[in-house]
Scaffold this active site. Structure first.
Site, PDB file in Angstrom:
ATOM      1  N   ARG A 297     -10.383  11.050   0.152  1.00 47.19           N
ATOM      2  CA  ARG A 297     -10.436  10.594   1.325  1.00 47.19           C
ATOM      3  C   ARG A 297     -11.000  11.421   2.500  1.00 47.19           C
ATOM      4  O   ARG A 297     -10.708  12.698   2.534  1.00 47.19           O
ATOM      5  CB  ARG A 297      -8.561  10.443   1.638  1.00 47.19           C
TER       6      ARG A 297
ATOM      7  N   ARG B  10     -10.991   4.072   4.246  1.00 43.61           N
ATOM      8  CA  ARG B  10     -10.362   5.306   3.701  1.00 43.61           C
ATOM      9  C   ARG B  10     -10.365   4.617   2.209  1.00 43.61           C
ATOM     10  O   ARG B  10      -9.880   3.448   1.922  1.00 43.61           O
ATOM     11  CB  ARG B  10      -9.037   5.531   3.990  1.00 43.61           C
TER      12      ARG B  10
ATOM     13  N   ASP C 293      -5.046   5.417   1.219  1.00 40.84           N
ATOM     14  CA  ASP C 293      -3.833   5.664   2.302  1.00 40.84           C
ATOM     15  C   ASP C 293      -2.527   5.728   1.507  1.00 40.84           C
ATOM     16  O   ASP C 293      -2.292   4.443   0.727  1.00 40.84           O
ATOM     17  CB  ASP C 293      -3.895   4.840   3.348  1.00 40.84           C
TER      18      ASP C 293
ATOM     19  N   ASP D 133       1.400   6.057   2.404  1.00 43.10           N
ATOM     20  CA  ASP D 133       2.454   6.113   3.458  1.00 43.10           C
ATOM     21  C   ASP D 133       3.936   6.188   3.233  1.00 43.10           C
ATOM     22  O   ASP D 133       4.125   5.314   2.273  1.00 43.10           O
ATOM     23  CB  ASP D 133       2.384   5.218   4.551  1.00 43.10           C
TER      24      ASP D 133
HETATM   25  C1  X6L Z   1      -2.671  -2.186  18.559  1.00 43.56           C
HETATM   26  C2  X6L Z   1      -2.934  -0.830  18.521  1.00 43.56           C
HETATM   27  C3  X6L Z   1      -2.194  -2.984  17.786  1.00 43.56           C
HETATM   28  C4  X6L Z   1      -3.109  -0.214  17.231  1.00 43.56           C
HETATM   29  C5  X6L Z   1      -2.318  -2.189  16.291  1.00 43.56           C
HETATM   30  C6  X6L Z   1      -2.061  -1.099  13.810  1.00 43.56           C
HETATM   31  C7  X6L Z   1      -3.158   0.721  14.544  1.00 43.56           C
HETATM   32  C8  X6L Z   1      -1.908  -0.386  12.436  1.00 43.56           C
HETATM   33  C9  X6L Z   1      -3.086   1.359  13.112  1.00 43.56           C
HETATM   34  C10 X6L Z   1      -2.527  -1.074  16.098  1.00 43.56           C
HETATM   35  C11 X6L Z   1      -2.507  -0.428  14.864  1.00 43.56           C
HETATM   36  C12 X6L Z   1      -2.564   0.605  12.237  1.00 43.56           C
HETATM   37  C13 X6L Z   1      -4.476  -0.583   7.249  1.00 43.56           C
HETATM   38  C14 X6L Z   1      -4.933  -1.142   8.175  1.00 43.56           C
HETATM   39  C15 X6L Z   1      -4.887   0.527   9.052  1.00 43.56           C
HETATM   40  C16 X6L Z   1      -4.094  -1.133   5.997  1.00 43.56           C
HETATM   41  C17 X6L Z   1      -4.722  -3.287   7.164  1.00 43.56           C
HETATM   42  C18 X6L Z   1      -2.383   1.231  10.861  1.00 43.56           C
HETATM   43  C19 X6L Z   1      -3.417   2.423  10.483  1.00 43.56           C
HETATM   44  N1  X6L Z   1      -4.522   0.723   7.888  1.00 43.56           N
HETATM   45  N2  X6L Z   1      -5.204  -2.766   7.820  1.00 43.56           N
HETATM   46  N3  X6L Z   1      -5.189  -0.553   9.461  1.00 43.56           N
HETATM   47  N4  X6L Z   1      -4.306  -2.328   5.793  1.00 43.56           N
HETATM   48  N5  X6L Z   1      -5.006  -4.438   6.576  1.00 43.56           N
HETATM   49  O1  X6L Z   1      -3.585  -0.355   5.256  1.00 43.56           O
HETATM   50  O2  X6L Z   1      -1.906   0.723   9.938  1.00 43.56           O
HETATM   51  S1  X6L Z   1      -5.088   2.206  10.180  1.00 43.56           S
HETATM   52 MG    MG Z   2      -1.159   3.533   6.468  1.00 43.15          MG
HETATM   53 MG    MG Z   3      -1.320   7.138   6.355  1.00 43.70          MG
END
Ligand code: X6L
Ligand code: MG
Ligand code: MG
Length: 163
Positions: free
Chosen positions: A83, A92, A95, A97
């Site tokens: 990563r 990435r 990940d 969590d």
């Molecule tokens: C507004 C602002 C709405 C931010 C949502 C949601 C930011 C989730 C980060 C958000 C917001 C995250 C994954 C991902 C990420 C994953 C999928 C996060 C961290 N990780 N999309 N996006 N799967 N489908 O594992 O979860 S970045």
């Molecule tokens: Mg995550």
């Molecule tokens: Mg994470």
């Protein structure tokens, strides 16, 4: 030994293989035993949209590690799988969590459990509901939360199992 749930995600390299390797590394640790893993799901990116779809799943583990010890192990495995942290919320190879730990509530600078906003994300709740439909998140069944999120968020079950 306590039960914990770990979310796994990848959208770089061979994502199913990255997730398989991560689970092997987790299970190889003397303080961790992987109990059950949901199937793999393809999920539209959330947060930062200009990236490939993710592969996501959730694992139930038993662990003798502390929450901090487990968190450190997860970060080590992320590093071992190559990563690179550049774009926030960006692509990435892996990940990991910590979603839930023994029904505990933890609010420290390094770690928040239950994982904040997990109940808003189909890519967490749908695989979680597959292996723990009756689990209560803020008093609501995981299966019920997942059913509602599935209507609004793009998620496709592949049926592929890597465990
Ligand atoms: C507004 C602002 C709405 C931010 C949502 C949601 C930011 C989730 C980060 C958000 C917001 C995250 C994954 C991902 C990420 C994953 C999928 C996060 C961290 N990780 N999309 N996006 N799967 N489908 O594992 O979860 S970045
Ligand atoms: Mg995550
Ligand atoms: Mg994470």
């Amino acid at each position: 030994m306590v039960t914990a749930y770990v979310g796994l995600g990848s959208n770089q390299g061979d994502s199913p293989e990255n997730i398989r390797q991560a689970l092997r590394k987790l299970d190889c640790n003397p303080g961790v035993s992987v109990q059950e893993v949901a199937g793999l799901y393809k999920t539209a990116p959330v947060g930062y949209l200009e990236q490939d779809w993710f592969v996501n799943t959730v694992a139930r583990i038993e662990t003798s590690l502390s929450p901090d010890g487990l968190l450190k192990l997860l970060l080590t495995i992320e590093d071992e799988l190559g990563r690179v942290r550049t774009i926030r919320w960006g692509p990435r190879t892996l990940d990991l969590d910590l979603l839930l730990y023994a029904g505990e509530v933890i609010d420290s600078p390094e770690l928040t459990v239950p994982h904040p906003r997990m109940q808003e994300r189909a890519f967490v709740m749908v695989p979680l509901a597959e292996i723990a439909p009756d689990l209560l998140i803020k008093g609501q069944r995981a299966e019920q939360i997942a059913k509602i999120l599935k209507k609004n968020q793009e998620i496709v079950g592949t049926g592929q199992k890597v465990w």
